[in-house]
Write a protein that holds these residues in place. Sequence first.
Motif, PDB file in Angstrom:
ATOM      1  N   LEU B  23       0.831  -1.207   0.000  1.00  0.00           N
ATOM      2  CA  LEU B  23       0.000   0.000   0.000  1.00  0.00           C
ATOM      3  C   LEU B  23       0.862   1.252   0.000  1.00  0.00           C
ATOM      4  O   LEU B  23       0.568   2.240  -0.674  1.00  0.00           O
ATOM      5  CB  LEU B  23      -0.933   0.003   1.216  1.00  0.00           C
ATOM      6  N   GLU B  24       1.939   1.217   0.760  1.00  0.00           N
ATOM      7  CA  GLU B  24       2.825   2.370   0.848  1.00  0.00           C
ATOM      8  C   GLU B  24       3.513   2.629  -0.496  1.00  0.00           C
ATOM      9  O   GLU B  24       3.662   3.767  -0.935  1.00  0.00           O
ATOM     10  CB  GLU B  24       3.857   2.122   1.958  1.00  0.00           C
ATOM     11  N   ILE B  26       2.481   1.991  -3.551  1.00  0.00           N
ATOM     12  CA  ILE B  26       1.637   2.498  -4.640  1.00  0.00           C
ATOM     13  C   ILE B  26       0.767   3.671  -4.214  1.00  0.00           C
ATOM     14  O   ILE B  26      -0.095   4.127  -4.956  1.00  0.00           O
ATOM     15  CB  ILE B  26       0.741   1.388  -5.238  1.00  0.00           C
ATOM     16  N   ARG B  27       1.033   4.181  -3.010  1.00  0.00           N
ATOM     17  CA  ARG B  27       0.220   5.267  -2.464  1.00  0.00           C
ATOM     18  C   ARG B  27       0.098   6.455  -3.419  1.00  0.00           C
ATOM     19  O   ARG B  27      -0.963   7.041  -3.564  1.00  0.00           O
ATOM     20  CB  ARG B  27       0.844   5.720  -1.142  1.00  0.00           C
ATOM     21  N   ASN B  28       1.204   6.825  -4.052  1.00  0.00           N
ATOM     22  CA  ASN B  28       1.172   8.005  -4.928  1.00  0.00           C
ATOM     23  C   ASN B  28       0.863   7.667  -6.373  1.00  0.00           C
ATOM     24  O   ASN B  28       0.868   8.540  -7.233  1.00  0.00           O
ATOM     25  CB  ASN B  28       2.486   8.769  -4.852  1.00  0.00           C
ATOM     26  N   GLY B  29       0.621   6.406  -6.642  1.00  0.00           N
ATOM     27  CA  GLY B  29       0.228   6.049  -7.996  1.00  0.00           C
ATOM     28  C   GLY B  29       0.867   4.757  -8.468  1.00  0.00           C
ATOM     29  O   GLY B  29       1.843   4.274  -7.900  1.00  0.00           O
ATOM     30  N   LEU B  30       0.266   4.232  -9.515  1.00  0.00           N
ATOM     31  CA  LEU B  30       0.763   3.014 -10.146  1.00  0.00           C
ATOM     32  C   LEU B  30       1.856   3.411 -11.145  1.00  0.00           C
ATOM     33  O   LEU B  30       1.717   4.428 -11.826  1.00  0.00           O
ATOM     34  CB  LEU B  30      -0.422   2.393 -10.886  1.00  0.00           C
ATOM     35  N   PRO B  31       2.928   2.626 -11.250  1.00  0.00           N
ATOM     36  CA  PRO B  31       3.970   2.974 -12.241  1.00  0.00           C
ATOM     37  C   PRO B  31       3.378   2.977 -13.648  1.00  0.00           C
ATOM     38  O   PRO B  31       2.608   2.084 -13.996  1.00  0.00           O
ATOM     39  CB  PRO B  31       4.996   1.851 -12.094  1.00  0.00           C
ATOM     40  N   CYS B 165      -3.736  17.123  -1.604  1.00  0.00           N
ATOM     41  CA  CYS B 165      -2.857  15.972  -1.807  1.00  0.00           C
ATOM     42  C   CYS B 165      -3.570  14.774  -1.244  1.00  0.00           C
ATOM     43  O   CYS B 165      -4.509  14.897  -0.485  1.00  0.00           O
ATOM     44  CB  CYS B 165      -1.507  16.176  -1.131  1.00  0.00           C
ATOM     45  N   GLY B 166      -3.146  13.605  -1.673  1.00  0.00           N
ATOM     46  CA  GLY B 166      -3.781  12.386  -1.184  1.00  0.00           C
ATOM     47  C   GLY B 166      -3.539  12.252   0.307  1.00  0.00           C
ATOM     48  O   GLY B 166      -2.491  12.637   0.805  1.00  0.00           O
ATOM     49  N   ALA B 167      -4.515  11.710   1.005  1.00  0.00           N
ATOM     50  CA  ALA B 167      -4.337  11.464   2.419  1.00  0.00           C
ATOM     51  C   ALA B 167      -3.273  10.397   2.591  1.00  0.00           C
ATOM     52  O   ALA B 167      -3.253   9.410   1.886  1.00  0.00           O
ATOM     53  CB  ALA B 167      -5.655  10.997   3.024  1.00  0.00           C
ATOM     54  N   SER B 168      -2.355  10.614   3.486  1.00  0.00           N
ATOM     55  CA  SER B 168      -1.337   9.600   3.711  1.00  0.00           C
ATOM     56  C   SER B 168      -1.673   8.890   5.005  1.00  0.00           C
ATOM     57  O   SER B 168      -2.249   9.476   5.903  1.00  0.00           O
ATOM     58  CB  SER B 168       0.041  10.242   3.799  1.00  0.00           C
ATOM     59  N   HIS B 179       6.762   7.245 -10.724  1.00  0.00           N
ATOM     60  CA  HIS B 179       5.835   7.103 -11.850  1.00  0.00           C
ATOM     61  C   HIS B 179       5.874   8.386 -12.632  1.00  0.00           C
ATOM     62  O   HIS B 179       6.839   9.142 -12.555  1.00  0.00           O
ATOM     63  CB  HIS B 179       4.437   6.722 -11.372  1.00  0.00           C
ATOM     64  N   GLY B 180       4.843   8.630 -13.420  1.00  0.00           N
ATOM     65  CA  GLY B 180       4.898   9.693 -14.413  1.00  0.00           C
ATOM     66  C   GLY B 180       5.084  11.096 -13.893  1.00  0.00           C
ATOM     67  O   GLY B 180       5.370  11.996 -14.655  1.00  0.00           O
ATOM     68  N   ARG B 181       4.908  11.309 -12.619  1.00  0.00           N
ATOM     69  CA  ARG B 181       4.884  12.683 -12.161  1.00  0.00           C
ATOM     70  C   ARG B 181       5.620  12.789 -10.844  1.00  0.00           C
ATOM     71  O   ARG B 181       5.337  12.078  -9.905  1.00  0.00           O
ATOM     72  CB  ARG B 181       3.425  13.077 -11.966  1.00  0.00           C
TER      73      ARG B 181
END
Lengths: 147, 183
Positions: B23-24, B26-31, B165-168, B179-181
């Motif tokens: 979970l940690e 991929i928290r900010n996104g999938l590659p 921003c996404g909740a962490s 990933h892309g960004r």
Amino acid sequence: MDAVDKRILNVLQGEFPLSERPYADAAARLGLNEAELIQRLQRLLATGVLSRFGPMYHAERLGGALTLAAMKVPPDDFDRVAAIVNAFPEVAHNYARDHSFNMWFVLATETRERIADVIAEIERATGYRVHDFPKLEEFYVGLRLIA
Amino acid sequence: MGLISAVATAPTPALDERDRALLETIRNGLPLVAKPYAAIAAALGMSEREVTERLQALLGNGVIKRFGIVVRHHELGYGANAMVVWDVPDARVARLGRRMAMFDFVTLCYRRARSLPAWRYNLYCMIHGRDRAAAEANIAKLIEACDLRTVPHAVLFSRRRFKQCGASYRDQPTGNIKHGRGR
């Protein structure tokens, strides 16, 4: 954003394959190829239309907690308070809104107990009361078409 | 449509350390690579199959609500975002919340605790529109369709977004896959 981008946004809102080549599989459903889909997702992320491409977590099921909080801040003190509030890593979103309750933010913490601590810390750091509006029930809205 | 998820009372599923590491990561996104699950697996020292099986289970028990894109409404051209709050008698709130959630222009709908005497409202919905006039027309539609003329409410348009921003769920991100960004 063109018609293909909009279609990508609508189709990929809900689900994404758990297959070996998921972008290729999703692209096939959209009439694209794998490289085109990856390229377009990269662009949508770079331009900020997408904030993320990946999972949305259910904070409470992870043992964490979320709440919506609001403050009444005098306009001439607003920027100072916003800077203090935004510096807390637990603050996930913060919006200025048109109301006497003019600052609204989401708190996300690892534990439920931590919510009260963070609220107390923000009150101490800013000098203003923080109102806590915990969620009691969520009404599922389903997926929303972008355009 | 109209399903309630009673999140506040749902039990917390048992997660092991490997779930948490996944979970940690991929928290900010999938590659954004052709084989994203293989990339995650390589970074975590798991097999690709373990990664997809664990993701399937996490979707099944609701830890992952959904998988896919997370949009920013403002950047999509929805310039106006109104939080509309209603003071609904407790006996009516669940039925009304389910009903409001069925409208296309309602993107979030929650029942929340009041904070009396300062704040009387207990039902919240988020309404987006291309501009204020469009959002206001949607609110009027909602009032008409749900018979809300006598229900006290307030409309809080957003003026500025300071932070999104996404909740962490962990303070210290570890081992994120690029990933892309950049973030």
